[in-house]
Design a protein around this motif. Sequence first.
Motif, PDB file in Angstrom:
ATOM      1  N   MET A 181       0.867  -1.181   0.000  1.00 27.58           N
ATOM      2  CA  MET A 181       0.000   0.000   0.000  1.00 27.58           C
ATOM      3  C   MET A 181       0.909   1.239   0.000  1.00 27.58           C
ATOM      4  N   THR A 182       0.310   2.396  -0.199  1.00 27.44           N
ATOM      5  CA  THR A 182       1.103   3.633  -0.262  1.00 27.44           C
ATOM      6  C   THR A 182       0.997   4.394   1.058  1.00 27.44           C
ATOM      7  N   PRO A 183       2.118   4.547   1.755  1.00 20.87           N
ATOM      8  CA  PRO A 183       2.051   5.325   2.991  1.00 20.87           C
ATOM      9  C   PRO A 183       1.968   6.827   2.694  1.00 20.87           C
ATOM     10  N   VAL A 184       1.212   7.515   3.524  1.00 21.27           N
ATOM     11  CA  VAL A 184       1.198   8.986   3.477  1.00 21.27           C
ATOM     12  C   VAL A 184       1.784   9.409   4.812  1.00 21.27           C
ATOM     13  N   LEU A 185       3.086   9.603   4.820  1.00 23.13           N
ATOM     14  CA  LEU A 185       3.793   9.894   6.074  1.00 23.13           C
ATOM     15  C   LEU A 185       3.697  11.384   6.399  1.00 23.13           C
ATOM     16  N   CYS A 186       3.158  11.699   7.578  1.00 24.51           N
ATOM     17  CA  CYS A 186       3.040  13.103   7.963  1.00 24.51           C
ATOM     18  C   CYS A 186       4.255  13.524   8.789  1.00 24.51           C
ATOM     19  N   VAL A 187       4.880  14.600   8.378  1.00 23.71           N
ATOM     20  CA  VAL A 187       5.991  15.158   9.150  1.00 23.71           C
ATOM     21  C   VAL A 187       5.741  16.650   9.314  1.00 23.71           C
ATOM     22  N   GLY A 188       6.329  17.246  10.345  1.00 22.32           N
ATOM     23  CA  GLY A 188       6.154  18.690  10.518  1.00 22.32           C
ATOM     24  C   GLY A 188       6.476  19.117  11.926  1.00 22.32           C
ATOM     25  N   GLU A 189       6.721  20.391  12.074  1.00 23.80           N
ATOM     26  CA  GLU A 189       7.133  20.956  13.365  1.00 23.80           C
ATOM     27  C   GLU A 189       5.960  21.634  14.057  1.00 23.80           C
ATOM     28  N   ASN A 239       7.659   4.993  -4.305  1.00 21.39           N
ATOM     29  CA  ASN A 239       6.197   4.813  -4.326  1.00 21.39           C
ATOM     30  C   ASN A 239       5.530   5.205  -3.006  1.00 21.39           C
ATOM     31  N   SER A 240       6.003   6.291  -2.434  1.00 22.86           N
ATOM     32  CA  SER A 240       5.456   6.750  -1.153  1.00 22.86           C
ATOM     33  C   SER A 240       5.091   8.231  -1.247  1.00 22.86           C
ATOM     34  N   ILE A 241       4.316   8.648  -0.262  1.00 20.77           N
ATOM     35  CA  ILE A 241       3.946  10.067  -0.172  1.00 20.77           C
ATOM     36  C   ILE A 241       4.404  10.586   1.186  1.00 20.77           C
ATOM     37  N   VAL A 242       5.063  11.740   1.172  1.00 22.20           N
ATOM     38  CA  VAL A 242       5.396  12.398   2.439  1.00 22.20           C
ATOM     39  C   VAL A 242       4.606  13.702   2.456  1.00 22.20           C
ATOM     40  N   ASN A 260      20.792   9.853  -4.656  1.00 21.60           N
ATOM     41  CA  ASN A 260      19.933   8.686  -4.694  1.00 21.60           C
ATOM     42  C   ASN A 260      18.659   9.009  -5.452  1.00 21.60           C
ATOM     43  N   GLU A 261      18.410   8.384  -6.578  1.00 22.80           N
ATOM     44  CA  GLU A 261      17.159   8.679  -7.300  1.00 22.80           C
ATOM     45  C   GLU A 261      16.040   7.826  -6.690  1.00 22.80           C
ATOM     46  N   ILE A 262      15.047   8.479  -6.127  1.00 25.79           N
ATOM     47  CA  ILE A 262      13.945   7.748  -5.495  1.00 25.79           C
ATOM     48  C   ILE A 262      12.742   7.807  -6.448  1.00 25.79           C
ATOM     49  N   ASN A 263      12.340   6.659  -6.961  1.00 25.25           N
ATOM     50  CA  ASN A 263      11.238   6.639  -7.922  1.00 25.25           C
ATOM     51  C   ASN A 263       9.905   6.904  -7.256  1.00 25.25           C
ATOM     52  N   ASN A 264       9.141   7.759  -7.919  1.00 31.24           N
ATOM     53  CA  ASN A 264       7.767   7.982  -7.495  1.00 31.24           C
ATOM     54  C   ASN A 264       7.623   8.311  -6.009  1.00 31.24           C
ATOM     55  N   LEU A 265       8.420   9.275  -5.573  1.00 31.82           N
ATOM     56  CA  LEU A 265       8.253   9.825  -4.225  1.00 31.82           C
ATOM     57  C   LEU A 265       7.483  11.131  -4.390  1.00 31.82           C
ATOM     58  N   LYS A 266       6.371  11.257  -3.668  1.00 33.85           N
ATOM     59  CA  LYS A 266       5.594  12.493  -3.786  1.00 33.85           C
ATOM     60  C   LYS A 266       5.646  13.247  -2.464  1.00 33.85           C
ATOM     61  N   ILE A 267       5.887  14.540  -2.570  1.00 29.56           N
ATOM     62  CA  ILE A 267       5.889  15.385  -1.374  1.00 29.56           C
ATOM     63  C   ILE A 267       4.689  16.319  -1.487  1.00 29.56           C
ATOM     64  N   VAL A 268       3.765  16.224  -0.541  1.00 31.54           N
ATOM     65  CA  VAL A 268       2.577  17.069  -0.610  1.00 31.54           C
ATOM     66  C   VAL A 268       2.535  17.987   0.612  1.00 31.54           C
ATOM     67  N   TYR A 269       1.671  18.991   0.539  1.00 30.18           N
ATOM     68  CA  TYR A 269       1.506  19.912   1.671  1.00 30.18           C
ATOM     69  C   TYR A 269       0.151  19.684   2.328  1.00 30.18           C
TER      70      TYR A 269
END
Length: 257
Positions: free
Chosen positions: A124-132, A164-167, A203-212
């Motif tokens: 599955m695709t993780p949507v990892l939440c990060v932030g301060e 193949n992940s979303i941050v 490091n080329e990371i395939n299909n990494l998406k960074i969203v806000y």
Amino acid sequence: MNKNIPKIIIGNLKMNGSLAFFDSYLSALKDGLNNENKVNVGLCLPYPYLSQAQSILSGSKIGWGSQNIAKFENGPHTGEVSAKMLNDFGVQYVIVGHSERSTAYCESDENIAEKFNNVKKHNMTPVLCVGENLIEREAGIMEQVVAAQIEIIIKSFGTKIFENSIVAYEPIWAIGTDMAASPEQTNHMCSFIRKIINQDGLNEINNLKIVYGGSLNSKNAVQLFGLNSVDGGLIGRASLNINEFIKICELAQSFET
Ligand code: PGA
């Protein structure tokens, strides 16, 4: 660097809705986003409604997902839901490490890393939440805070796990406040996140998406989606109103990543 990849919009419905609500919401979403819509859309609902999402959204281009996952495979973990159970309901997206969970349920960065790995292990695709938080932002240590949240995953599982992940960069001070981060702040942090994951381009990371995420709505979406560093959005309150959510998805259509 425009690679002609459509933006991705994830709705986080949080602990809202009912059978009747999702019946009309999911049908309206399916009808509202016609097949020409190029944006990738995923909707993260409370667990009890995953089966309903599966039956209404199957065959459409809209994906569905959960807002959490257990780090364990199965066994004596009262109240938890495993990756295999989510697989049973066709789940594509799993939100991991949302600040509402890490704050209220004392979820550690180590736990979050294990959950992230578990989502990947089960395709599955993780949507990892990060932030301060606000104190960390005011102290100017947002980069260190976000880097630590990501590096714990890299240290345990390597950078390739981010394929193949979303941050989601979700500054805690912007969630539920009507005070979205500015385009400059967003651009800076989303570029920073990409830089630490692909290790300055080594490091080329395939299909990494960074969203806000954080008070994103149809009024500020254009400014934020227009940023090259932003591959889409994680939408909380604004996803509860179906017309507003569809509008955000439509606004995202004119942009590519
Ligand atoms: P918000 O929530 O859009 O209501 O600020 C975002 C989130 O918590 O993911």
